[in-house]
Write a protein that holds these residues in place. Structure first.
Motif, PDB file in Angstrom:
ATOM      1  N   LEU A 174       0.828  -1.201   0.000  1.00  0.00           N
ATOM      2  CA  LEU A 174       0.000   0.000   0.000  1.00  0.00           C
ATOM      3  C   LEU A 174       0.865   1.255   0.000  1.00  0.00           C
ATOM      4  O   LEU A 174       0.619   2.181  -0.782  1.00  0.00           O
ATOM      5  N   TYR A 175       1.862   1.283   0.865  1.00  0.00           N
ATOM      6  CA  TYR A 175       2.674   2.490   0.982  1.00  0.00           C
ATOM      7  C   TYR A 175       3.317   2.873  -0.352  1.00  0.00           C
ATOM      8  O   TYR A 175       3.358   4.045  -0.730  1.00  0.00           O
ATOM      9  N   ILE A 176       3.811   1.869  -1.057  1.00  0.00           N
ATOM     10  CA  ILE A 176       4.485   2.163  -2.324  1.00  0.00           C
ATOM     11  C   ILE A 176       3.486   2.614  -3.385  1.00  0.00           C
ATOM     12  O   ILE A 176       3.757   3.528  -4.173  1.00  0.00           O
ATOM     13  N   ASP A 177       2.293   2.020  -3.378  1.00  0.00           N
ATOM     14  CA  ASP A 177       1.278   2.464  -4.332  1.00  0.00           C
ATOM     15  C   ASP A 177       0.821   3.898  -4.023  1.00  0.00           C
ATOM     16  O   ASP A 177       0.551   4.681  -4.945  1.00  0.00           O
ATOM     17  N   LEU A 178       0.730   4.240  -2.748  1.00  0.00           N
ATOM     18  CA  LEU A 178       0.377   5.616  -2.401  1.00  0.00           C
ATOM     19  C   LEU A 178       1.510   6.582  -2.759  1.00  0.00           C
ATOM     20  O   LEU A 178       1.257   7.711  -3.202  1.00  0.00           O
ATOM     21  N   TYR A 179       2.742   6.134  -2.582  1.00  0.00           N
ATOM     22  CA  TYR A 179       3.887   6.958  -2.986  1.00  0.00           C
ATOM     23  C   TYR A 179       3.812   7.283  -4.480  1.00  0.00           C
ATOM     24  O   TYR A 179       4.095   8.410  -4.902  1.00  0.00           O
ATOM     25  N   ARG A 180       3.412   6.314  -5.270  1.00  0.00           N
ATOM     26  CA  ARG A 180       3.303   6.553  -6.708  1.00  0.00           C
ATOM     27  C   ARG A 180       2.289   7.646  -7.025  1.00  0.00           C
ATOM     28  O   ARG A 180       2.460   8.394  -7.977  1.00  0.00           O
ATOM     29  N   LYS A 181       1.246   7.725  -6.240  1.00  0.00           N
ATOM     30  CA  LYS A 181       0.222   8.750  -6.484  1.00  0.00           C
ATOM     31  C   LYS A 181       0.653  10.106  -5.935  1.00  0.00           C
ATOM     32  O   LYS A 181       0.501  11.131  -6.614  1.00  0.00           O
ATOM     33  N   TYR A 182       1.200  10.110  -4.727  1.00  0.00           N
ATOM     34  CA  TYR A 182       1.439  11.381  -4.041  1.00  0.00           C
ATOM     35  C   TYR A 182       2.890  11.854  -4.099  1.00  0.00           C
ATOM     36  O   TYR A 182       3.178  13.001  -3.754  1.00  0.00           O
ATOM     37  N   GLN A 183       3.806  10.968  -4.478  1.00  0.00           N
ATOM     38  CA  GLN A 183       5.228  11.333  -4.613  1.00  0.00           C
ATOM     39  C   GLN A 183       5.813  11.906  -3.318  1.00  0.00           C
ATOM     40  O   GLN A 183       6.641  12.810  -3.342  1.00  0.00           O
ATOM     41  N   ASP A 184       5.384  11.344  -2.193  1.00  0.00           N
ATOM     42  CA  ASP A 184       5.899  11.748  -0.891  1.00  0.00           C
ATOM     43  C   ASP A 184       6.848  10.659  -0.403  1.00  0.00           C
ATOM     44  O   ASP A 184       6.416   9.564  -0.027  1.00  0.00           O
ATOM     45  N   LYS A 185       8.150  10.940  -0.401  1.00  0.00           N
ATOM     46  CA  LYS A 185       9.150   9.928  -0.057  1.00  0.00           C
ATOM     47  C   LYS A 185       9.003   9.413   1.369  1.00  0.00           C
ATOM     48  O   LYS A 185       9.452   8.298   1.682  1.00  0.00           O
ATOM     49  N   ALA A 186       8.394  10.206   2.226  1.00  0.00           N
ATOM     50  CA  ALA A 186       8.187   9.756   3.612  1.00  0.00           C
ATOM     51  C   ALA A 186       7.352   8.481   3.661  1.00  0.00           C
ATOM     52  O   ALA A 186       7.462   7.699   4.610  1.00  0.00           O
ATOM     53  N   MET A 187       6.555   8.244   2.634  1.00  0.00           N
ATOM     54  CA  MET A 187       5.688   7.072   2.605  1.00  0.00           C
ATOM     55  C   MET A 187       6.462   5.774   2.468  1.00  0.00           C
ATOM     56  O   MET A 187       5.971   4.710   2.869  1.00  0.00           O
ATOM     57  N   ILE A 188       7.656   5.828   1.881  1.00  0.00           N
ATOM     58  CA  ILE A 188       8.392   4.579   1.636  1.00  0.00           C
ATOM     59  C   ILE A 188       9.731   4.488   2.371  1.00  0.00           C
ATOM     60  O   ILE A 188      10.369   3.436   2.341  1.00  0.00           O
ATOM     61  N   GLU A 189      10.154   5.551   3.021  1.00  0.00           N
ATOM     62  CA  GLU A 189      11.469   5.517   3.668  1.00  0.00           C
ATOM     63  C   GLU A 189      11.578   4.445   4.749  1.00  0.00           C
ATOM     64  O   GLU A 189      12.590   3.738   4.819  1.00  0.00           O
ATOM     65  N   PRO A 190      10.579   4.272   5.634  1.00  0.00           N
ATOM     66  CA  PRO A 190      10.702   3.204   6.632  1.00  0.00           C
ATOM     67  C   PRO A 190      10.804   1.810   6.010  1.00  0.00           C
ATOM     68  O   PRO A 190      11.541   0.953   6.518  1.00  0.00           O
ATOM     69  N   THR A 191      10.076   1.573   4.932  1.00  0.00           N
ATOM     70  CA  THR A 191      10.150   0.270   4.255  1.00  0.00           C
ATOM     71  C   THR A 191      11.533   0.066   3.651  1.00  0.00           C
ATOM     72  O   THR A 191      12.130  -1.015   3.784  1.00  0.00           O
ATOM     73  N   LYS A 192      12.058   1.082   2.993  1.00  0.00           N
ATOM     74  CA  LYS A 192      13.416   0.982   2.435  1.00  0.00           C
ATOM     75  C   LYS A 192      14.431   0.688   3.538  1.00  0.00           C
ATOM     76  O   LYS A 192      15.298  -0.193   3.377  1.00  0.00           O
ATOM     77  N   GLU A 193      14.335   1.394   4.643  1.00  0.00           N
ATOM     78  CA  GLU A 193      15.290   1.213   5.727  1.00  0.00           C
ATOM     79  C   GLU A 193      15.236  -0.207   6.286  1.00  0.00           C
ATOM     80  O   GLU A 193      16.271  -0.850   6.507  1.00  0.00           O
ATOM     81  N   GLN A 194      14.021  -0.714   6.488  1.00  0.00           N
ATOM     82  CA  GLN A 194      13.883  -2.066   7.038  1.00  0.00           C
ATOM     83  C   GLN A 194      14.358  -3.119   6.046  1.00  0.00           C
ATOM     84  O   GLN A 194      15.043  -4.074   6.426  1.00  0.00           O
ATOM     85  N   PHE A 195      14.045  -2.956   4.779  1.00  0.00           N
ATOM     86  CA  PHE A 195      14.465  -3.940   3.789  1.00  0.00           C
ATOM     87  C   PHE A 195      15.977  -3.880   3.556  1.00  0.00           C
ATOM     88  O   PHE A 195      16.603  -4.920   3.298  1.00  0.00           O
ATOM     89  N   ASN A 196      16.550  -2.714   3.657  1.00  0.00           N
ATOM     90  CA  ASN A 196      18.012  -2.630   3.580  1.00  0.00           C
ATOM     91  C   ASN A 196      18.653  -3.402   4.725  1.00  0.00           C
ATOM     92  O   ASN A 196      19.647  -4.118   4.530  1.00  0.00           O
ATOM     93  N   PHE A 197      18.105  -3.271   5.903  1.00  0.00           N
ATOM     94  CA  PHE A 197      18.629  -4.018   7.053  1.00  0.00           C
ATOM     95  C   PHE A 197      18.541  -5.523   6.805  1.00  0.00           C
ATOM     96  O   PHE A 197      19.498  -6.262   7.043  1.00  0.00           O
ATOM     97  N   ILE A 198      17.381  -5.973   6.304  1.00  0.00           N
ATOM     98  CA  ILE A 198      17.199  -7.407   6.049  1.00  0.00           C
ATOM     99  C   ILE A 198      18.213  -7.906   5.018  1.00  0.00           C
ATOM    100  O   ILE A 198      18.799  -8.979   5.174  1.00  0.00           O
TER     101      ILE A 198
END
Length: 370
Positions: free
Chosen positions: A111-135
């Motif tokens: 959901l977050y990434i699909d909303l980012y595509r509509k609104y172009q707000d990087k805050a929507m995906i930064e936590p996901t990127k950070e967690q997946f980078n850790f993994i």
């Protein structure tokens, strides 16, 4: 009229009535999608499947709802649904759910990434990127075998292939960073090598069901395979159709599609135990909706032959809408589980709604919706 002509006339009448019942109008598809979506939003905290408290908004159950709801939001003629979804993300500061490695807790990232595509707000995906980078930089060393330490830190149950891989694929798509795709593909292959039955072209839910029989048939859970089938579509939607990665997923998808076509029930649903429909006659709408979504998508993409597969989609969609109440509740959704079981007309779950809305988006396109 002689006896043979009477029989022919009767058969023609039955065939005409059956065909009429199966006709699908795209405007009717949108009407029932809207009704189901509105009912679910109005009853978001409702308890309709036996659990004693509402699911956490970031739980996988709701994550699967959002996957379908955001597809519907893109079709709807106002931003009501986008606003509802965005409010959930904002309230939870765009965080994934609580378990760092567990695929279920990644689902809301779609959901977050699909909303980012509509609104172009990087805050929507930064936590996901950070967690997946850790993994990626601290990959789980767990075994895929059940009952081993931290085993669900990897995708060792088939549901996981709907929950997490599409998030990795979407993140790859929006960032252009192939490390996300490479990591996901490696783990997806490991799970498939472990759980996919090559003879049956279906996935075991997890290791516990390998080698076991139910009424003499192998146990392939309908919703479990629906999770996989829909997950394949959601991954492929993010990839270049000419890429080797896309072709890997497409190969699995085609095998599953061919199998699903063969084992659909005459009523149009898929039995809770896919190879044991005689023993599980009760309709089940969540697995059926995921299968309808996947098959309709394949026709729309020109991957599946329309003449061969469209009748299956018709039957599937018509049986789904027959289980929607006048208020908009989708019935016969099997409660949370991991195996074939029971479903009831007055029981539903949020993930069933998500599956239904996903199916509706592709059925709408298939029957001429713009």
């Amino acid at each position: 009229m002689n006896k043979s002509n009477t029989i022919i006339a009767f058969l023609m009448l039955v065939l005409t009535a059956h065909t009429h019942a199966q006709e699908i109008n795209p405007s009717e598809v949108t009407k029932i999608m809207e009704k189901v979506a509105n009912w679910q939003i109005d009853n978001f905290q409702g308890l309709y499947s036996g659990h004693d408290k509402p699911h956490h908004p970031l739980d996988w159950t709701n994550g699967a709802l959002y996957v379908g709801m955001v597809k519907w939001a893109a079709m709807a003629n106002n931003d009501k649904y986008y606003e509802w979804l965005k409010d959930i993300g904002q309230k939870h500061e765009w965080q994934l759910h609580s378990r760092k490695y567990h695929a279920d807790d990644h689902t809301v990232g779609q959901l977050y990434i699909d909303l980012y595509r509509k609104y172009q707000d990087k805050a929507m995906i930064e936590p996901t990127k950070e967690q997946f980078n850790f993994i990626m930089y601290h990959p789980s060393q767990s075994s895929l075998h059940w009952n081993t330490p931290f085993h669900q830190d990897r995708w060792n149950w088939c549901d996981a292939l709907f929950m997490s891989p599409p998030v990795w694929a979407k993140l790859y798509n929006v960032t252009g960073d192939k490390k996300y795709l490479d990591f996901m593909l490696t783990e997806f292959k490991a799970t498939t090598d472990f759980l996919f039955d090559k003879k049956e072209s279906l996935y075991y839910r997890d290791e516990n069901y390998m080698g076991k029989l139910d009424n003499g048939t192998k146990i392939f859970w309908s919703r479990g395979n629906g999770w996989v089938f829909a997950g394949l579509v959601n991954v492929m939607n993010e990839l270049d159709p000419q890429s080797k990665e896309y072709k890997y997923f497409l190969n699995i998808y085609k095998k599953m599609a061919a199998k699903l076509l063969k084992i659909q029930t005459p009523e149009g649903h898929w039995a809770m135990s896919l190879l044991g429909q005689k023993f599980y006659p009760t309709p089940e709408t969540s697995g059926t909706a995921f299968n309808v979504y996947g098959l309709a998508w394949g026709i729309n993409q020109g991957i599946l032959d329309k003449n061969t597969y469209a009748p299956s989609v018709k039957k599937g969609w018509n049986t789904l809408i027959s289980h929607v109440t006048p208020e908009g509740m989708l019935g016969y959704v099997q409660p949370i589980g991991a195996a074939p079981g029971k479903a009831w007309a007055d029981k539903t779950e949020v993930y069933g709604t998500g599956a239904f809305l996903s199916a509706g988006t592709e059925v709408y396109k298939l029957y001429g919706g713009k």
